[in-house]
Write a protein that holds these residues in place. Sequence first.
Motif, mmCIF file in Angstrom:
data_model
loop_
_atom_site.group_PDB
_atom_site.id
_atom_site.type_symbol
_atom_site.label_atom_id
_atom_site.label_comp_id
_atom_site.label_asym_id
_atom_site.label_seq_id
_atom_site.Cartn_x
_atom_site.Cartn_y
_atom_site.Cartn_z
ATOM 1 N N CYS A 210 52.283 -0.303 2.021
ATOM 2 C CA CYS A 210 52.604 -1.164 3.160
ATOM 3 C C CYS A 210 52.950 -0.342 4.399
ATOM 4 O O CYS A 210 52.613 -0.727 5.532
ATOM 5 C CB CYS A 210 53.753 -2.100 2.798
ATOM 6 S SG CYS A 210 53.356 -3.315 1.519
ATOM 7 N N LEU A 213 49.634 1.184 5.806
ATOM 8 C CA LEU A 213 48.775 0.151 6.393
ATOM 9 C C LEU A 213 49.461 -0.629 7.502
ATOM 10 O O LEU A 213 48.888 -1.609 8.000
ATOM 11 C CB LEU A 213 48.299 -0.811 5.299
ATOM 12 C CG LEU A 213 47.402 -0.207 4.220
ATOM 13 C CD1 LEU A 213 47.089 -1.230 3.139
ATOM 14 C CD2 LEU A 213 46.115 0.333 4.838
ATOM 15 N N ILE A 215 51.994 -2.692 7.469
ATOM 16 C CA ILE A 215 52.248 -4.082 7.088
ATOM 17 C C ILE A 215 53.735 -4.327 7.241
ATOM 18 O O ILE A 215 54.545 -3.828 6.456
ATOM 19 C CB ILE A 215 51.791 -4.368 5.644
ATOM 20 C CG1 ILE A 215 50.299 -4.079 5.495
ATOM 21 C CG2 ILE A 215 52.081 -5.809 5.258
ATOM 22 C CD1 ILE A 215 49.790 -4.237 4.078
ATOM 23 N N LEU A 279 50.700 -9.180 1.883
ATOM 24 C CA LEU A 279 49.874 -8.045 2.267
ATOM 25 C C LEU A 279 48.762 -8.403 3.232
ATOM 26 O O LEU A 279 48.151 -7.503 3.831
ATOM 27 C CB LEU A 279 49.262 -7.400 1.015
ATOM 28 C CG LEU A 279 50.274 -6.918 -0.034
ATOM 29 C CD1 LEU A 279 49.551 -6.309 -1.221
ATOM 30 C CD2 LEU A 279 51.240 -5.924 0.579
ATOM 31 N N LYS A 301 41.737 -3.936 9.794
ATOM 32 C CA LYS A 301 43.006 -3.908 9.069
ATOM 33 C C LYS A 301 42.969 -4.835 7.868
ATOM 34 O O LYS A 301 43.480 -4.490 6.799
ATOM 35 C CB LYS A 301 44.148 -4.308 10.000
ATOM 36 C CG LYS A 301 44.520 -3.254 11.027
ATOM 37 C CD LYS A 301 45.706 -3.707 11.847
ATOM 38 C CE LYS A 301 46.116 -2.643 12.850
ATOM 39 N NZ LYS A 301 47.293 -3.076 13.654
ATOM 40 N N ARG A 305 43.588 -3.783 3.940
ATOM 41 C CA ARG A 305 44.644 -4.421 3.155
ATOM 42 C C ARG A 305 44.072 -5.158 1.951
ATOM 43 O O ARG A 305 44.710 -5.196 0.890
ATOM 44 C CB ARG A 305 45.438 -5.366 4.047
ATOM 45 C CG ARG A 305 46.219 -4.629 5.121
ATOM 46 C CD ARG A 305 46.782 -5.558 6.166
ATOM 47 N NE ARG A 305 47.514 -4.805 7.188
ATOM 48 C CZ ARG A 305 48.022 -5.330 8.279
ATOM 49 N NH1 ARG A 305 47.875 -6.632 8.514
ATOM 50 N NH2 ARG A 305 48.661 -4.577 9.141
#
Length: 327
Positions: A210, A213, A215, A279, A301, A305
Amino acid sequence: MHRPNYGNSPPLHHPVPQHVSTVPQLRSPPPPMSQPQGQGYDGSPYPQQQQGRVPSGGGNMFGQYGNFMNDPAAQIASQFGQTAFRQGQEYLENNVNRFVNVSALKHYFNVTNSYVINKLFLVLFPWRHKPWSRKQAVGPSGQEGWYLPPRDDINSPDMYIPVMSVVTYVFLRTVVAGFLGRFQPELFGYIATTAFAVVTFEILGLKLGCYLLNISNTSQLLDLVAYSGYKFVGVITTISIAEIANGGKGTGGWVGWLVFFYTFAANSLFLMRSLKYVLLPENNGDNRAPMQSMQTETRAKRNQRTQFLFIYSYIVQFGLMWILARP
């Protein structure tokens, strides 16, 4: 027969005890005049205590207890104890809240019997379940606020099933080892350490993914902990059915492998659908950027993910479940 004569000795006399005073004879006190001996106050052949009566006066235990509670010193001590207990509880909550949000943790244990049964069925048979989105409470002005507790939403993660599943897994593995003649007291610690190590490794991997990425929608760490614990339901099912079908030979038989692949696939699909709101957030772009650039960035993105969620739900879960279910 002739007896020898030793001389003119005086005759022998035994000493006679001299009684200086007379010892009084011990006698029991006479019974009360209003009560015959061996009977109660009401004339029955049993004492009054056996009839459920308590004599008054100094022998009344309840009267002494009541007098003790009415004592000002006892009341002060009781108030002091209540104050100390309340202060200790507040101190414990304040220190525990530094590491764990107790009020948030209560949300995850707000379950019912029907929720537990339906959630277990959902984890093992997620194929036709719809919808997967979580429900949110509606505020007074109509806006959506916090998520509903598990008892009101079947899609809400809980901590009751994961905690009970981990405990059941530890005891089940030790019982199976006992059937195979390999039980040792150290197995409890070894199996529990393995289970907690698997969960810790999984949570650290999720948090790292996370972070890489970007997140930021992972608002609740307990959500990830709860979802990582649902795999133990499939592992327990695999071990139980494999031991029954293979006659205590472990999960190495073909029945055990079939059940393992099914529970693995069910758990993977459950995680893919459930973690989508964590996510794969809907709004990731910048409103100040051009529309085409924003859509391109959002699509890129989202693809990253999605790949990360697929790897976590299938590849990582296969390895972790195999470690937990192996004989």
